[in-house]
Design an enzyme around this catalytic site. Structure first.
Site, PDB file in Angstrom:
ATOM      1  N   ASP A 197      55.425  10.011  17.094  1.00  0.00           N
ATOM      2  CA  ASP A 197      56.678   9.290  17.218  1.00  0.00           C
ATOM      3  C   ASP A 197      57.156   9.453  18.664  1.00  0.00           C
ATOM      4  O   ASP A 197      56.493  10.049  19.505  1.00  0.00           O
ATOM      5  CB  ASP A 197      57.700   9.821  16.206  1.00  0.00           C
ATOM      6  CG  ASP A 197      58.741   8.774  15.836  1.00  0.00           C
ATOM      7  OD1 ASP A 197      58.971   7.843  16.634  1.00  0.00           O
ATOM      8  OD2 ASP A 197      59.354   8.893  14.763  1.00  0.00           O
ATOM      9  N   TRP A 198      58.327   8.940  18.930  1.00  0.00           N
ATOM     10  CA  TRP A 198      58.871   8.800  20.281  1.00  0.00           C
ATOM     11  C   TRP A 198      58.906  10.129  21.046  1.00  0.00           C
ATOM     12  O   TRP A 198      59.598  11.054  20.650  1.00  0.00           O
ATOM     13  CB  TRP A 198      60.278   8.217  20.175  1.00  0.00           C
ATOM     14  CG  TRP A 198      60.929   7.808  21.451  1.00  0.00           C
ATOM     15  CD1 TRP A 198      61.676   8.594  22.268  1.00  0.00           C
ATOM     16  CD2 TRP A 198      60.916   6.502  22.034  1.00  0.00           C
ATOM     17  NE1 TRP A 198      62.142   7.861  23.328  1.00  0.00           N
ATOM     18  CE2 TRP A 198      61.688   6.562  23.207  1.00  0.00           C
ATOM     19  CE3 TRP A 198      60.336   5.283  21.678  1.00  0.00           C
ATOM     20  CZ2 TRP A 198      61.893   5.452  24.033  1.00  0.00           C
ATOM     21  CZ3 TRP A 198      60.542   4.185  22.491  1.00  0.00           C
ATOM     22  CH2 TRP A 198      61.308   4.266  23.655  1.00  0.00           C
TER      23      TRP A 198
END
Length: 755
Positions: free
Chosen positions: A306-307
């Site tokens: 994820d980010w």
């Protein structure tokens, strides 16, 4: 007698064995199976830099300058840094034409200016319909879809999402979210299907099949992404991306099964939990990412972070003293692609680590194989450009009908005193509350923009509740002062309420939460905002009937105003057709049939779930006084009223005693005892009376939904097997124990014995 099978090693020793710094190549199912020669031939031609570039994902906004796509930045990323993937949008949604222009520019550089002509893999968060695209169809958030108890609707919604996402030119969708919604403070609660594992298994699998079943190279499909693996949805603090503490039995019994089902349903990719489990960041865990995901679950697809989550191993989790060490840990643990996403630090560090021998080439080749395989499967090497034929699949009128049906079946009637609902279309309505004229509150996160708060980005035909009410009963019959700004104090102006109440037949208040996504939606208090509570109390003081409509992504505590309301309806985040659906239910054109996918808490500090332990059934506020009522939510899991009534006959079992190899046939006659047709969701729960590890009070094991004409009876049938009677014991083993069990449907219980 204890029957044990499918032994699973996940004890203290397994946690201790998690390698955070191992440089050994992983052994996974991918390397054990015959490989795609197209992929291996391509990899044999790639340099280290080209391989590492393919593992690098950059956000689109990093390639912009002053609001415009910067072709030099784009060229630097693709040609110089060899990036393999891009995600997101630069702030505002694009039209189909703009998406095609953007993706064509990207693929032109990738396929015309690089030596190996490897196309870019573009990804997007289309999690309740195609987001970041003007005019796309948005469906209720997953929490509302869990309330429908309708897997066919989930599949239809996902299919349309695939069609519209592919029409924009994007072939990779970061969905579905398979966490279990058991921490109502958490800001991503609305993205989950509910607190029961069975809901996430059934709904998530239906979505994955709809996304991918036509074949990834077809214009009707996108690659799905099961997320967020594993245990993301229960942070102890309730704040996003913070640690979870999950006993191993719970992890395997509650949180892992939806991912097992997702793998079995054919999902192509996985996104990793941004947080920690028991102090171990999942991005740093070779056990979770390789031993469990690859070895045990047999997942062969692409694993993406994820980010910014690899970098955060350094500056947030503090398990890596440098960014470079963080990259080493994550890649050796089993990450294939890093959503970096703003710079090229990952690329630079990983190239250096390979050159230094700290990350073996075998691990790089394994990751790149998965990335290239997905690109081939998606048909990107045959045609990397947006497919013109797919445009015809965008924005069909029939999609709105599915969105309307999904909203209708999700909306849950929680209270209806003395037949307050349905209302008469001649009623004069005083409409107030911060959600009354706000589209964001109906849509929630990932609604054309990340936070879903930009009222200007919704399609012109999308109605607020105020507009829908005026269309239903006429502008002259609606008294309303609300604005499109959720936080405008005028929306809760008690003076306005008091001065206009006498002119109305009913007061309708739209309360709840404004739109939010991820960490910006964090809260410290589950109680509903005080200005909304005071507005409701003032409405009750007028003596007029009061209807509460709740637009929210998680169950905010409203116990102080429940008793005074004549009717309460939970809208969740019903999205593009939510306002129209609400009016159909309010005025009796549609009979509500949504069922709560979670236990709605009565008190902010009293979060007990439907599958609680028997000790949670006990209150002991007076020493040695063991009163009941420990599970005391405002409304129980599965609660939902109708404009008709249903009765349940006795549960019938085909035997009274079973062995572990038997199928258990369960049937119950359900009758519509009211005077109008309606749909009814039937939940089936199983209870183990005694076990070596304390059993849950009951566990959802099946559900179905049927339409009943007035007076109609139907025999509803379920089939259970030994797996439905199993649990994970304290040794991490899936176990069945002989003894008594109960099946619960509606208000009926039937008991049997397992030999």
């Amino acid at each position: 007698m204890i029957v044990k099978y499918t032994k699973i090693l996940f004890g203290i020793a397994a946690i201790a064995a998690i390698s955070l710094v191992s440089c050994q190549p992983s052994t996974t199912s991918t390397s054990k199976k015959s490989q795609d020669k197209r992929v291996t031939d391509l990899i044999s031609q790639m340099s280290t830099e080209e391989k590492v570039g393919q593992m690098t994902q950059i956000t689109l906004s990093a390639l912009y300058t002053d609001g415009q796509l910067d072709l030099e930045k784009l060229r630097y990323g693709i040609v110089t840094k060899n990036i393999g993937s891009i995600l997101n949008v630069n702030g505002l949604p694009l039209s189909i034409t703009e998406w095609h222009q953007l993706l064509t520019q990207i693929q032109d550089i990738a396929t015309q200016e690089t030596s190996l002509k490897i196309p870019i893999l573009y990804g997007i968060d289309a999690i309740h319909g195609t987001t970041y695209t003007q005019g796309s169809t948005l469906f209720p958030h997953n929490i509302g879809m869990g309330a429908t108890r309708n897997t066919d609707l989930v599949g239809q919604s996902a299919k349309i999402t695939a069609l519209e996402t592919r029409a924009s030119g994007i072939r990779w969708n970061f969905d579905p979210a398979l966490g279990i919604a058991r921490q109502p403070l958490w800001s991503r609660f609305e993205e989950m299907y509910g607190e029961a594992t069975a809901l996430s298994i059934a709904m998530g699998s239906a979505a994955i099949k709809a996304y991918e079943e036509d074949g990834l190279d077809q214009i009707t499909a996108v690659a799905s992404c099961m997320k967020h693996y594993l245990g993301y949805s229960v942070p102890l603090s309730g704040k996003d991306r913070t640690p979870a503490y999950i006993p191993e039995a719970q992890l395997r019994e509650i949180f892992l099964p939806p991912f097992i089902a997702a793998v079995n349903s054919g999902t192509s990719t996985v996104m990793i939990n941004s947080g920690e489990i028991n102090g171990v960041p999942v991005h740093a865990s070779k056990y979770y990412l390789t031993d469990l995901l690859r070895g045990e679950l047999g997942f062969e697809g692409l694993a993406v972070t994820d980010w910014e989550d690899i970098i955060r191993l350094n500056y947030r989790h503090h398990v890596a003293p440098t960014n470079k060490e963080a990259v080493k840990i994550a890649i050796n643990a089993g990450i294939d692609m890093s959503m970096v996403p703003q710079d090229y630090s990952f690329y630079d560090d990983l190239v250096a680590l390979v050159d230094e021998g700290e990350v073996p080439m075998s691990r790089i080749d394994e990751a790149v194989y998965r990335i290239m395989k997905l690109k081939f499967d998606l048909g990107l090497f045959d045609n990397p450009y947006p497919e013109k034929a797919a445009i015809a699949n965008f924005g069909k009128e029939s999609y709105q009908e599915v969105a309307l049906t999904a909203a209708l079946e999700s909306i849950t009637l929680l209270k209806n005193e003395n037949g307050t609902l349905p209302l008469d279309t001649t009623a004069k309505v005083l409409l107030m509350g911060p959600g009354a004229n706000n589209l964001g509150a109906l849509h929630g996160s990932w609604s054309y923009t990340w936070q879903g708060q930009d009222e200007n980005q919704f399609a012109d035909e999308t109605l607020t509740l105020k507009e829908a009410l005026e269309a239903k009963i006429g502008v002259a019959n609606v008294i309303c002062n609300t604005t499109g700004n959720f936080d405008d104090s005028e929306n809760t102006n008690i003076a306005f309420l008091n001065s206009h109440a006498a002119k109305s037949d009913v007061i309708m208040l739209v309360i709840g939460e404004k739109s939010y996504a991820e960490s910006p939606g964090g809260i410290h208090d589950l109680n509903l905002a005080d200005n909304q509570i005071q507005l409701a109390k003032a409405a009750y003081a007028t003596g007029k009937p009061v209807v509460l409509l709740i637009a929210e992504g998680r169950p905010r505590v409203i116990s102080s105003i429940v008793d005074g309301a004549d009717a309460i309806m939970q809208l969740y985040r019903p999205a593009s057709q939510g306002a129209a659906a609400t009016m159909e239910i309010l005025f009796g054109d549609y009979n509500p049939n949504g069922r709560l996918p979670y236990s709605y808490p009565r008190h902010a500090g009293d979060i007990i779930l439907y599958d609680r332990k028997h000790t949670e059934e006990v209150t002991e506020f007076v020493p040695d006084s063991y009163g009941g009522g420990g599970y005391n939510p405002q409304w129980e899991f599965g609660h939902g009223l109708s404009y008709t009534t249903f009765s349940y006959g006795e549960i019938k079992l085909d035997k009274s005693e079973y062995t572990t190899t038997d199928k258990i046939q369960v049937s119950v006659e359900v009758t519509n005892t009211g005077n109008r047709a309606g749909k009814n969701s039937i939940d089936l729960f199983v209870s183990d009376h005694y076990a070596s590890l304390t059993p849950s009070f009951k566990v959802l094991k099946g559900f179905t939904k049927e339409n009943f004409e007035a007076g109609e009876s139907k025999m509803i049938r379920f089939e259970l097997d030994s797996d439905d009677l199993s649990f994970i014991n304290s040794e991490g083993e899936k176990t069945i124990e002989a003894g008594e069990f109960s099946v619960r449907i509606g208000d009926k219980i039937s008991t049997f014995r397992l030999k």
